[in-house]
Design an enzyme around this catalytic site. Sequence first.
Site, short mmCIF file in Angstrom:
data_model
loop_
_atom_site.label_atom_id
_atom_site.label_comp_id
_atom_site.label_asym_id
_atom_site.label_seq_id
_atom_site.Cartn_x
_atom_site.Cartn_y
_atom_site.Cartn_z
N SER A 68 98.94 141.72 52.06
CA SER A 68 98.83 140.45 51.27
C SER A 68 99.07 139.40 52.05
CB SER A 68 99.23 140.42 49.79
OG SER A 68 98.53 141.41 49.11
N LYS A 71 96.05 137.29 52.63
CA LYS A 71 95.37 136.16 51.56
C LYS A 71 95.19 134.82 52.03
CE LYS A 71 95.72 139.13 47.48
NZ LYS A 71 96.13 140.65 47.99
N TYR A 179 97.68 139.58 39.05
CA TYR A 179 97.62 139.63 40.57
C TYR A 179 96.53 140.91 40.95
CZ TYR A 179 98.96 139.68 45.74
OH TYR A 179 98.93 139.78 46.79
#
Length: 397
Positions: A68, A71, A179
């Site tokens: 992540s 991102k 999330y």
Amino acid sequence: MGNVILKTELQETLDRILNNTVNRAGGAPGIVAMVTDRDGNIYEGSAGVRDLNTKTPMTTDSVFSLFSTTKAITGAALMKLVEEGKVSLDDPVKKYVPEIEDIKVLEGFDSDGQPILREPKTDVTINMLMLHTAGFGYEFFSHEDRKYREATDTPTLLTSTFDSVKSVLLFEPGERWNYGVNIDWVGKVVEAVEGKRLGEVLQERIFSPLDMKDISFALTPSMEERRVTMHTRNQEGTLTPQRDLRIPQSPEMDMGGHGLFASIEEYMKFIRMILNDGAGVLDSDTVAKMAQNGLGELKSGGWITSDTTLSNDGEFFPGVTKSWSYTFQVNEEELPTGRPAGQLMWAGLANLYYWIDRENGIGGFWATQMFPYQDPASYLGYLEFESAVYHLLKKHR
């Protein structure tokens, strides 16, 4: 900041933290960690091994699955398109990716375990995706998402397919922060606007201008040679190397939420771009917008696990108010590590952690490759690492 004494002390202190984290009982197999100011790296270190079987030493050019920490880079590409007037954050996602209209809100499950679905009353906007308020979850952070996937044969995210992000909305879009797979959908918006694969867009818009070479969705032979093996920790605390556990190569979809591989040196260039107000890649106004709370009264928080092999339950700095921006977590209060209020951080599932402090012009990255997420050895090492950086900065002011 660039003074020699500070750099020497950083090197000695942080090397010690890395070595302790690797050598203590139940420690991490190997770590790469770096600290940068606005001008360049002021600390680079590695400790331990890439693989507990082969005992190949960890080096600062080792290649990690970023998970992540991908991102923010995808978010930056989207913000570039906003700058150019090609998209608006308020646009409904269906304008670019019509498949999102097939996604329903989950009301629960019937007696046969089948999902009860309804149409959302609100269109999902790009803004909601960027802020994780669209309603999406993650299969390993949501029992409901996991149950829905099992009931409907929706593939796991680790297949890197478009079908894997076509899950379900866990609540009405815009209602709260949760999330989830939002930034994978942002990647699809970027692709639709630019008419290219996300990897190509990132190459043109972010990697080339910042001279980021050792980073991509597809591993080059050189990157594969330096790739760090994933390790899994069982309930007894034993770590096992899993060389074949990785994101698929030549994937159907470039996963904007978690798909990049890179050496940490490359990511530091991205962190410096944010520290330097865009560094010619983004406008300073855009970076300022990316760095502020976008949630209003809503707050971001922790997570629960629905797969203990991939993640522990957890939260960063429990008790501290946290919000979300495009696309980082923002600590609204000063942290115990010494990081001031209003700064940026996020993480990756295999125990990678970074922070970006625009106030002090400092950022750091701590990288390991191990499951489950928020592993005590790696995470506590990271906290020690960040705390030591602030302690030394304060000492040398």
